[in-house]
Motif scaffolding. Structure first.
Motif, PDB file in Angstrom:
ATOM      1  N   TYR A 160      12.192   4.514  -3.439  1.00  0.00           N
ATOM      2  CA  TYR A 160      11.407   3.513  -3.757  1.00  0.00           C
ATOM      3  C   TYR A 160      12.029   2.106  -3.554  1.00  0.00           C
ATOM      4  O   TYR A 160      11.484   1.192  -2.763  1.00  0.00           O
ATOM      5  CB  TYR A 160      11.009   3.453  -5.511  1.00  0.00           C
ATOM      6  N   SER A 161      13.441   1.944  -3.606  1.00  0.00           N
ATOM      7  CA  SER A 161      14.045   0.887  -3.029  1.00  0.00           C
ATOM      8  C   SER A 161      13.837   0.706  -1.527  1.00  0.00           C
ATOM      9  O   SER A 161      14.298  -0.668  -1.040  1.00  0.00           O
ATOM     10  CB  SER A 161      15.597   0.860  -3.623  1.00  0.00           C
ATOM     11  N   LYS A 162      13.687   1.537  -0.748  1.00  0.00           N
ATOM     12  CA  LYS A 162      13.632   1.498   0.495  1.00  0.00           C
ATOM     13  C   LYS A 162      12.439   0.315   0.822  1.00  0.00           C
ATOM     14  O   LYS A 162      12.284  -0.411   1.853  1.00  0.00           O
ATOM     15  CB  LYS A 162      13.260   2.598   1.367  1.00  0.00           C
ATOM     16  N   ASP A 213       1.909   9.281  -5.995  1.00  0.00           N
ATOM     17  CA  ASP A 213       2.323  10.450  -5.703  1.00  0.00           C
ATOM     18  C   ASP A 213       4.020  10.978  -6.323  1.00  0.00           C
ATOM     19  O   ASP A 213       3.924  12.432  -6.576  1.00  0.00           O
ATOM     20  CB  ASP A 213       2.708  10.602  -4.185  1.00  0.00           C
ATOM     21  N   ASN A 214       4.440   9.998  -6.881  1.00  0.00           N
ATOM     22  CA  ASN A 214       5.573  10.432  -7.748  1.00  0.00           C
ATOM     23  C   ASN A 214       5.659  10.297  -9.145  1.00  0.00           C
ATOM     24  O   ASN A 214       6.762  10.343  -9.731  1.00  0.00           O
ATOM     25  CB  ASN A 214       6.561   9.942  -6.933  1.00  0.00           C
ATOM     26  N   PHE A 222      10.396  -4.893   2.357  1.00  0.00           N
ATOM     27  CA  PHE A 222       9.952  -6.453   2.130  1.00  0.00           C
ATOM     28  C   PHE A 222      10.861  -7.366   2.730  1.00  0.00           C
ATOM     29  O   PHE A 222      10.559  -8.394   3.346  1.00  0.00           O
ATOM     30  CB  PHE A 222       9.480  -6.288   0.672  1.00  0.00           C
ATOM     31  N   THR A 223      11.964  -7.246   2.233  1.00  0.00           N
ATOM     32  CA  THR A 223      13.114  -8.290   2.612  1.00  0.00           C
ATOM     33  C   THR A 223      13.345  -8.210   4.047  1.00  0.00           C
ATOM     34  O   THR A 223      13.341  -9.153   4.568  1.00  0.00           O
ATOM     35  CB  THR A 223      14.499  -7.585   2.070  1.00  0.00           C
ATOM     36  N   LYS A 257       0.793  -1.092   0.140  1.00  0.00           N
ATOM     37  CA  LYS A 257      -0.099   0.096  -0.098  1.00  0.00           C
ATOM     38  C   LYS A 257       0.866   1.296  -0.250  1.00  0.00           C
ATOM     39  O   LYS A 257       0.717   2.129  -0.760  1.00  0.00           O
ATOM     40  CB  LYS A 257      -0.972   0.042   1.301  1.00  0.00           C
ATOM     41  N   LYS A 258       1.874   1.253   0.865  1.00  0.00           N
ATOM     42  CA  LYS A 258       2.648   2.276   0.701  1.00  0.00           C
ATOM     43  C   LYS A 258       3.384   2.622  -0.425  1.00  0.00           C
ATOM     44  O   LYS A 258       3.601   3.552  -1.028  1.00  0.00           O
ATOM     45  CB  LYS A 258       4.001   2.183   1.862  1.00  0.00           C
ATOM     46  N   MET A 259       4.094   1.397  -1.239  1.00  0.00           N
ATOM     47  CA  MET A 259       4.670   1.563  -2.337  1.00  0.00           C
ATOM     48  C   MET A 259       3.719   2.093  -3.521  1.00  0.00           C
ATOM     49  O   MET A 259       4.020   2.951  -4.068  1.00  0.00           O
ATOM     50  CB  MET A 259       5.093   0.164  -2.695  1.00  0.00           C
ATOM     51  N   MET A 260       2.414   1.748  -3.439  1.00  0.00           N
ATOM     52  CA  MET A 260       1.482   2.248  -4.411  1.00  0.00           C
ATOM     53  C   MET A 260       1.186   3.810  -4.225  1.00  0.00           C
ATOM     54  O   MET A 260       1.156   4.503  -5.286  1.00  0.00           O
ATOM     55  CB  MET A 260       0.149   1.308  -4.609  1.00  0.00           C
TER      56      MET A 260
END
Length: 188
Positions: free
Chosen positions: A163-165, A139-140, A170-171, A131-134
């Motif tokens: 974005y890689s954060k 937004d960007n 996830f990891t 959700k945060k990724m989406m």
């Protein structure tokens, strides 16, 4: 008193008929909006990576049931005729229940056994990150497109780094979950 004992005995028999024994599974599913008679297929991935059916039942009044015995917990899939997508779950001995939305099969909750409950928890935590990724993407997107048009590599790299954060999150979530749940069967 005799009537009471008779009722208790009858209820015990009814309840025990719907409960899996120690060395067996009962997988029950409910889905609305699919015609009776459609096939519901229990599938497993073989050694070559191909899916193979191991059991098939027909949908009756929006319900299906699979029964059997599992030697050990293993990832399986439910495939419902005319429904796009498949439902992954861990087949293990016990009572496993599914409530399926034919239009959003990916949000099916599978409950009733340890591994499936934990799989739900794991997926919920992953969904929160997604959700945060989406939101970040929404937004960007315009900012990234503008940076690409201007060939502004500094801005593009900054957005990619942010974005890689999420991938790192996830990891970290996966590694943390594995280390804190040693009994859990992990999907392969």
């Amino acid at each position: 008193m005799k009537k009471f004992l008779l009722v208790v005995t009858a209820l015990t028999v009814l309840i025990s008929c719907n409960k899996a024994g120690e060395n067996e599974y009962i997988v029950t599913g409910t889905i609305k909006g699919i015609a009776d008679g459609k096939s519901v297929i229990l599938e497993v991935q073989d050694e070559t990576g191909q899916l193979k059916p191991i059991d098939t039942v027909k949908l009756e009044k929006g319900k299906f049931t699979f029964t059997g015995s599992a030697k050990e917990p293993d990832m399986h899939l439910i495939n419902i005729e005319t429904v796009e997508g498949k439902i992954p779950f861990i087949l293990e001995n016990g009572d496993i229940e599914m409530t399926i939305n034919k239009d959003s099969i990916n949000i099916t909750k599978v409950t009733g056994t340890y591994n499936n409950e934990e799989l739900n928890s794991y997926k919920e935590k992953g969904a929160a990150i997604q959700k945060k990724m989406m939101k970040f993407q929404k937004d960007n997107t315009a900012i990234m497109q503008a940076a690409q048009q201007k060939q502004d590599t500094v801005a593009m790299n900054k957005l990619r780094k942010e974005y890689s954060k999420f991938q790192d999150e996830f990891t970290t979530q996966s590694e943390s979950y594995v280390s804190s749940h040693p009994k859990l069967l992990y999907p392969h």
